[in-house]
Design an enzyme around this catalytic site. Structure first.
Site, PDB file in Angstrom:
ATOM      1  N   GLU A   1      -6.214  -5.431   1.309  1.00  0.00           N
ATOM      2  CA  GLU A   1      -4.565  -5.973   1.637  1.00  0.00           C
ATOM      3  C   GLU A   1      -4.427  -7.487   1.671  1.00  0.00           C
ATOM      4  OE1 GLU A   1      -4.094  -3.773   5.384  1.00  0.00           O
ATOM      5  OE2 GLU A   1      -3.575  -1.930   4.249  1.00  0.00           O
TER       6      GLU A   1
ATOM      7  N   GLU B   1       0.044   4.421  14.835  1.00  0.00           N
ATOM      8  CA  GLU B   1       0.936   4.021  13.710  1.00  0.00           C
ATOM      9  C   GLU B   1       1.490   4.959  13.112  1.00  0.00           C
ATOM     10  OE1 GLU B   1      -1.343   1.253  11.144  1.00  0.00           O
ATOM     11  OE2 GLU B   1       0.067   1.388   9.724  1.00  0.00           O
TER      12      GLU B   1
ATOM     13  N   ASP C   1      -6.442   5.996   6.063  1.00  0.00           N
ATOM     14  CA  ASP C   1      -5.759   5.018   6.981  1.00  0.00           C
ATOM     15  C   ASP C   1      -5.225   5.807   8.167  1.00  0.00           C
ATOM     16  OD1 ASP C   1      -5.250   2.877   8.114  1.00  0.00           O
ATOM     17  OD2 ASP C   1      -3.470   2.326   6.895  1.00  0.00           O
TER      18      ASP C   1
HETATM   19  O1  GCW Z   1      -3.459   0.871   9.266  1.00  0.00           O
HETATM   20  C1  GCW Z   1      -3.132  -0.321   8.013  1.00  0.00           C
HETATM   21  C2  GCW Z   1      -2.019  -0.931   8.673  1.00  0.00           C
HETATM   22  C3  GCW Z   1      -2.270  -2.395   8.652  1.00  0.00           C
HETATM   23  C4  GCW Z   1      -3.648  -2.910   9.066  1.00  0.00           C
HETATM   24  C5  GCW Z   1      -4.673  -2.329   8.302  1.00  0.00           C
HETATM   25  C6  GCW Z   1      -5.944  -2.682   8.724  1.00  0.00           C
HETATM   26  C7  GCW Z   1      -4.119  -4.814  10.195  1.00  0.00           C
HETATM   27  O2  GCW Z   1      -0.925  -0.481   8.150  1.00  0.00           O
HETATM   28  O3  GCW Z   1      -1.025  -3.119   9.318  1.00  0.00           O
HETATM   29  O4  GCW Z   1      -3.722  -4.365   9.155  1.00  0.00           O
HETATM   30  O5  GCW Z   1      -4.280  -0.858   8.279  1.00  0.00           O
HETATM   31  O6  GCW Z   1      -6.609  -1.858   9.095  1.00  0.00           O
HETATM   32  O7  GCW Z   1      -6.524  -3.438   8.301  1.00  0.00           O
END
Ligand code: GCW
Length: 712
Positions: free
Chosen positions: A302, A404, A376
């Site tokens: 990311e 989240e 995720d």
């Molecule tokens: O779950 C996702 C989130 C991001 C997060 C990323 C991660 C900290 O949307 O906000 O960043 O994973 O785990 O690195």
């Protein structure tokens, strides 16, 4: 007497509790220590602490505070044994020599609580090989009483199965919290290190009470500034506060810090200047924080910098940092949550592709931190294929406590069943019983370096976690990290007894509400193996229709690919073969929809809407059934809570009551929006009896939430 007070008094009479339930704001978490008639604590009870180390001292203070609250008597501390009293002492204390206690097996953090005769007095002894063990034992004894048992009946032995039990805070230096839904960061970086908010101590108490022994203070999307002298001093202040509670601090390290802070031209892990910079930085940190835990790193994911920027591997990066902290006995937690837009491969496959070939190449003080699932933190994900397939590398679990993707602060979703489901899942790596729990506790492949991390749901809200029931997820995480074989039901029982009161009339209905709550979220958001259909960015509401964003994996469409005839991603051998990333025995089962658990069907397979489920109905009928079941559960939560009104203090009752109404409304929204969209794609009618969505699809598409919290 006011009506509220009368109601409180009535509630207490019903509950067998000794004093009225006063209005509460949730600050005390599960450490409320309200008076109980069951405590068996006599008014002459004393707490004797044999030793004066900082940890024994805080253990004694907690015991005194707890017993005083639970008995509604003042409790004296004393160095002398008194009958019926509590004694806290390490096993090597001379006064304990005459007792032959089996403490050898307790290790460094285990404890033993038992009624013994010491100096001719019958006392409850809390002992362990270390001060930390005594502290954990003290909390265990308090829990015993809080859950409705008498003090003198305690006979408890336990030791943690996992070494690193860590909270990851995604807290930014500006006070915001990525994916945080409980207010601003608890850390007031601005007034640290001078002002030591008493709340930091309460944070440490709460964590120690559930065995958490590490705290990563800053976001994995890290700023290099966290590694500058002023911020090291701030972290050191927190470390000083946490130390008596057995909690080490860790920092997320930005891989490019040698460039940003050190003025180097590169952060290449194989460049000697880079390695030297990190060694000097580690030395500087350890001068301020002698027991600093080490680094957590998110690299090449990311947009974060990492070793691959220099054509090096994750192991090259991790090992270079590991060498910097090794002289100080520090560790590196290197995250396997990696995916890149340049990689055309299915996002679900990328972490395995990157990490599996590196098995056996990591330094001995590196542990690879793997999210529970391959994408995720979805409401339901099959366990990550790296578990069971990297035998030569210690892997630590990363769960997300903050919700989240599960309704954030307001929805009630007890995550205990989700943690349990993942930990119990069988990788079949070395035959049956090769569960994820055995990977995480190190017994499967004989690793001593073991760990479990939870992305914290803690902020500056008075109730810490945004809602009373969210506190249960923090609590359950700690308990599972201590013992991955614990059960979500037993943990929920303890939590409910401590958070409300220990009577069956309270605990049973509260636990029943919690038990199915996460499954309900799965039902109304992502039934039958769907995932990541939340609107992009904030991840709050439904957005399965989103398909026009630049990066393919930003589009919820990428995760379901629904067309007129079929839905799901084919990850079996006829598709992208992601199932082959699992151990062969499991891969064989997952290859075929008929032997894939139905709850994961659309995760692994693309099937027609007319696919026959085990129930005999079609996939489409089954999906509608799940959405309706989920919405129905939220209505049931509301009525169950209403029935609990006489038993719960007014303030916590009202907040939960309102949140359950929000959840019910939003579950309906999820169902209606999702069904509207699926119908626009598959052209099917709703099964007889199913209600039409309240609005048309355009209405759902028009909902926007530019200021949803937690969204970076
Ligand atoms: O779950 C996702 C989130 C991001 C997060 C990323 C991660 C900290 O949307 O906000 O960043 O994973 O785990 O690195």
């Amino acid at each position: 007497m006011s009506n509220a007070l009368k109601r409180g008094l009535f509630a207490c009479l019903l509950a067998g509790v000794a004093t009225p339930a006063l209005a509460e704001d949730g600050y005390d978490l599960w450490l409320r220590y309200h008076p109980l008639t069951t405590s068996g604590i006599a008014d002459a009870t004393t707490v004797a602490v044999l030793g004066d180390t900082p940890t024994l001292t805080v253990a004694g203070q907690e015991m005194q505070r707890g017993l005083a609250g639970l008995s509604a008597h003042p409790i004296q501390t004393s160095v002398a044994m008194r009958p019926g009293g509590v004694v806290l002492a390490r096993a090597d204390t001379p006064a304990l020599r005459s007792l032959t206690l089996a403490t050898q097996t307790l290790g460094e953090e285990g404890y033993l609580v038992r009624s013994v005769t010491l100096e001719g007095q019958r006392v409850t002894l809390v002992t362990a090989n270390t001060d930390r063990g005594v502290l954990y034992g003290a909390f265990a004894l308090l829990r015993w009483v809080q859950t409705g048992h008498s003090l003198s009946s305690a006979n408890l032995t336990s030791m943690p199965h996992v070494a690193l039990r860590v909270l990851d805070h995604w807290d930014n230096l500006d006070g915001t919290v990525e994916r945080g839904y409980s207010g601003q960061s608890l850390w007031d970086w601005w007034t640290l290190p001078d002002y030591r908010d008493p709340r930091y101590t309460d944070y440490a108490r709460a964590n120690a009470s559930i065995g958490i022994n590490g705290s990563v203070l800053n976001n994995v999307n890290a700023k290099a500034d966290s590694l500058t002298a002023p911020y090291i001093a701030k972290a050191a202040a927190l470390a000083d506060i946490f130390r008596p509670y057995g909690i080490k601090v860790y920092l997320s390290a930005r891989f490019s810090a040698p460039i940003e802070l050190g003025g180097l031209k590169t952060a290449d892990p194989l460049d000697p200047k880079v390695a030297a910079w990190w060694r000097a930085k580690a030395d500087e940190i350890y001068r301020a924080i002698p027991d600093f835990g080490g680094f957590l790193v998110k690299a090449n994911s990311e947009g974060q910098p990492g070793p691959q920027d220099y054509h090096r591997t994750h192991a090259d990066g991790a090992n270079m940092l590991a060498a910097a902290v090794a002289p100080h006995k520090g560790i590196v937690m290197w995250r396997a949550f990696v995916y890149a837009q340049e990689n055309a491969e299915d996002r679900a496959k990328q972490a395995y592709d990157d990490f599996h070939p590196l098995d056996g190449t990591f330094a001995s003080n590196v542990i690879v931190q793997v999210k529970n699932g391959a994408i995720d933190f979805q409401p339901r994900e099959p366990f990550h294929p790296l578990f069971g397939t990297m035998p030569k590398t210690p892997l630590m679990m990363e769960f997300q406590i903050t919700k989240e993707y599960l309704g954030q602060a307001t929805h009630l979703a007890y995550l205990g069943p989700m943690f349990e489901e993942t930990l119990r899942a069988d990788t079949l790596a070395h035959g049956t019983g090769s569960t994820v729990a055995r990977v995480v506790d190190g017994t499967l492949d004989h690793h001593a370096l073991t760990g479990m991390a939870g992305v914290a749901n803690i902020g500056r809200d008075r109730d810490w976690s945004g809602s009373t029931f969210n506190q249960a997820n923090w609590y359950a995480f700690g308990r599972f990290a201590w013992n991955p074989d614990d059960t979500s039901d037993a943990i929920a029982r303890d939590w409910a007894a401590m958070t409300f009161d220990p009577t069956t009339a309270t605990v049973t209905p509260v636990v029943r509400m919690m038990a199915g709550s996460r499954e309900a979220v799965v039902d109304y958001m992502t039934p039958l193996g769907l995932g990541h259909v939340m609107a992009t960015g904030h991840h709050y509401g439904p957005g399965p229709w989103i398909s026009d964003l630049k990066r393919p994996e930003w589009n919820p469409y990428y995760y379901h690919r629904a067309t007129k005839d079929a839905i799901g991603v084919e990850r079996g051998p006829k598709g992208n073969a992601a199932t082959a990333q699992y151990a062969p025995a499991l891969a064989r089962l997952l290859a075929d929809p008929a032997t894939t658990p139905e709850r994961d069907l659309l995760w692994f397979h693309r099937v027609p809407w007319t696919y026959k489920l085990r129930s005999g109905g079609t996939l489409w009928q089954g999906m509608v059934g799940h959405y309706d079941r989920g919405v129905g559960y939220t209505a049931g939560l509301q009525s169950a809570w209403t029935a609990l009104r006489p038993r719960i203090d007014a303030e916590r009752f009202a907040k939960t009551d309102t949140f359950l109404a929000i959840q019910h409304r939003e579950a309906q929204w999820w169902r209606d929006a999702s069904l509207s969209y699926w119908m626009s794609v598959n052209g099917l009618a709703l099964p007889p009896g199913a209600k039409s969505p309240a609005h048309d699809l355009d209405w759902y598409k028009a909902q926007h939430f530019p200021y949803a919290p937690g969204n970076p």
